[in-house]
Design an enzyme around this catalytic site. Structure first.
Site, PDB file in Angstrom:
ATOM      1  CG  ASP A  31      84.845  -7.918 -19.236  1.00 57.06           C
ATOM      2  OD1 ASP A  31      84.282  -8.816 -18.597  1.00 57.06           O
ATOM      3  OD2 ASP A  31      85.866  -8.126 -19.940  1.00 57.06           O
ATOM      4  CB  ILE A  32      89.964  -6.260 -19.037  1.00 55.29           C
ATOM      5  CG1 ILE A  32      91.266  -5.544 -19.274  1.00 55.29           C
ATOM      6  CG2 ILE A  32      90.048  -7.720 -19.406  1.00 55.29           C
ATOM      7  CD1 ILE A  32      92.399  -6.019 -18.386  1.00 55.29           C
ATOM      8  CG  ASN A  87      79.530 -16.956 -17.977  1.00 54.51           C
ATOM      9  OD1 ASN A  87      78.479 -17.177 -18.581  1.00 54.51           O
ATOM     10  ND2 ASN A  87      80.457 -16.147 -18.451  1.00 54.51           N
ATOM     11  N   GLY A  93      81.622 -21.335 -19.009  1.00 51.58           N
ATOM     12  CA  GLY A  93      82.393 -20.162 -19.415  1.00 51.58           C
ATOM     13  C   GLY A  93      82.957 -19.345 -18.268  1.00 51.58           C
ATOM     14  CD  GLN A  94      82.272 -18.812 -12.140  1.00 53.75           C
ATOM     15  OE1 GLN A  94      81.512 -19.781 -12.046  1.00 53.75           O
ATOM     16  NE2 GLN A  94      82.472 -17.986 -11.131  1.00 53.75           N
ATOM     17  CG  HIS A 100      82.071 -12.226 -12.499  1.00 49.38           C
ATOM     18  ND1 HIS A 100      82.726 -13.326 -12.004  1.00 49.38           N
ATOM     19  CD2 HIS A 100      81.991 -12.398 -13.836  1.00 49.38           C
ATOM     20  CE1 HIS A 100      83.038 -14.136 -13.013  1.00 49.38           C
ATOM     21  NE2 HIS A 100      82.587 -13.599 -14.144  1.00 49.38           N
ATOM     22  CG  HIS A 102      79.654 -10.973 -17.714  1.00 49.74           C
ATOM     23  ND1 HIS A 102      80.853 -10.678 -18.327  1.00 49.74           N
ATOM     24  CD2 HIS A 102      79.855 -12.150 -17.056  1.00 49.74           C
ATOM     25  CE1 HIS A 102      81.735 -11.640 -18.064  1.00 49.74           C
ATOM     26  NE2 HIS A 102      81.148 -12.533 -17.303  1.00 49.74           N
TER      27      HIS A 102
HETATM   28  P1  AMP Z   1      83.794 -15.052 -16.667  1.00 49.71           P
HETATM   29  O1  AMP Z   1      84.354 -15.679 -17.911  1.00 49.71           O
HETATM   30  O2  AMP Z   1      82.284 -15.037 -16.589  1.00 49.71           O
HETATM   31  O3  AMP Z   1      84.417 -15.644 -15.412  1.00 49.71           O
HETATM   32  O4  AMP Z   1      84.180 -13.516 -16.731  1.00 49.71           O
HETATM   33  C1  AMP Z   1      85.411 -13.014 -16.347  1.00 49.71           C
HETATM   34  C2  AMP Z   1      85.556 -11.686 -17.022  1.00 49.71           C
HETATM   35  O5  AMP Z   1      86.533 -10.942 -16.343  1.00 49.71           O
HETATM   36  C3  AMP Z   1      85.971 -11.741 -18.485  1.00 49.71           C
HETATM   37  O6  AMP Z   1      84.965 -11.152 -19.305  1.00 49.71           O
HETATM   38  C4  AMP Z   1      87.279 -10.941 -18.522  1.00 49.71           C
HETATM   39  O7  AMP Z   1      87.406 -10.163 -19.681  1.00 49.71           O
HETATM   40  C5  AMP Z   1      87.162 -10.103 -17.267  1.00 49.71           C
HETATM   41  N1  AMP Z   1      88.413  -9.671 -16.654  1.00 49.71           N
HETATM   42  C6  AMP Z   1      89.492 -10.422 -16.358  1.00 49.71           C
HETATM   43  N2  AMP Z   1      90.446  -9.682 -15.760  1.00 49.71           N
HETATM   44  C7  AMP Z   1      89.951  -8.418 -15.677  1.00 49.71           C
HETATM   45  C8  AMP Z   1      90.447  -7.197 -15.157  1.00 49.71           C
HETATM   46  N3  AMP Z   1      91.679  -7.086 -14.599  1.00 49.71           N
HETATM   47  N4  AMP Z   1      89.661  -6.087 -15.249  1.00 49.71           N
HETATM   48  C9  AMP Z   1      88.440  -6.175 -15.809  1.00 49.71           C
HETATM   49  N5  AMP Z   1      87.907  -7.303 -16.305  1.00 49.71           N
HETATM   50  C10 AMP Z   1      88.653  -8.415 -16.248  1.00 49.71           C
END
Ligand code: AMP
Length: 116
Positions: A31-32, A87, A93-94, A100, A102
């Protein structure tokens, strides 16, 4: 079909990510914005499913494969124990509508979902 998302672009290679695990149908990458010592995202390569509810109904075997990859990440990067979060929906929170998981592991300090 989920809309084209940042994760679809990671699958296609348009956006770079460090691929930690890859199977025929699943990839995992960090995760970024990590929220734990280990914070890895596991996604299917297909953009067909926006969330885990759709995935569980449409392709339970693919969901099972994602869980197996989550366990592999926890084995390789922690002690094999992990928290798995999906999520589902904006109010939950999605933010990315390509299903995906986590995978959180390591010394988890956030206790609201369990622990003591
Ligand atoms: P959610 O809020 O459950 O939809 O999770 C989306 C997740 O994607 C968040 O934790 C972000 O930090 C992560 N995210 C967004 N863009 C990237 C990316 N380019 N590389 C890795 N993680 C990312």
């Amino acid at each position: 079909m989920a809309a084209d998302t940042v994760f679809g672009k990671i699958v296609s290679g348009e956006i770079p990510a460090e691929i930690l695990v890859e199977t025929d149908r699943v990839i995992a990458f960090p995760d970024i914005a990590p929220q734990a010592p280990v914070h890895v995202l596991v996604i299917p390569k297909t953009s067909e499913y926006a969330n885990v509810t759709e995935l569980a109904a449409g392709d339970p075997e693919l969901l099972s494969e994602m869980v197996a990859v989550a366990k592999q990440i926890a084995d390789e990067r922690a002690n094999g124990e992990y928290r798995l979060i999906f999520n589902n929906g904006e109010s939950a929170g999605q933010t990315v509508f390509h299903v995906h998981a986590h995978v959180l592991a390591g010394n988890l300090e956030e206790r609201s979902l369990g622990g003591s």
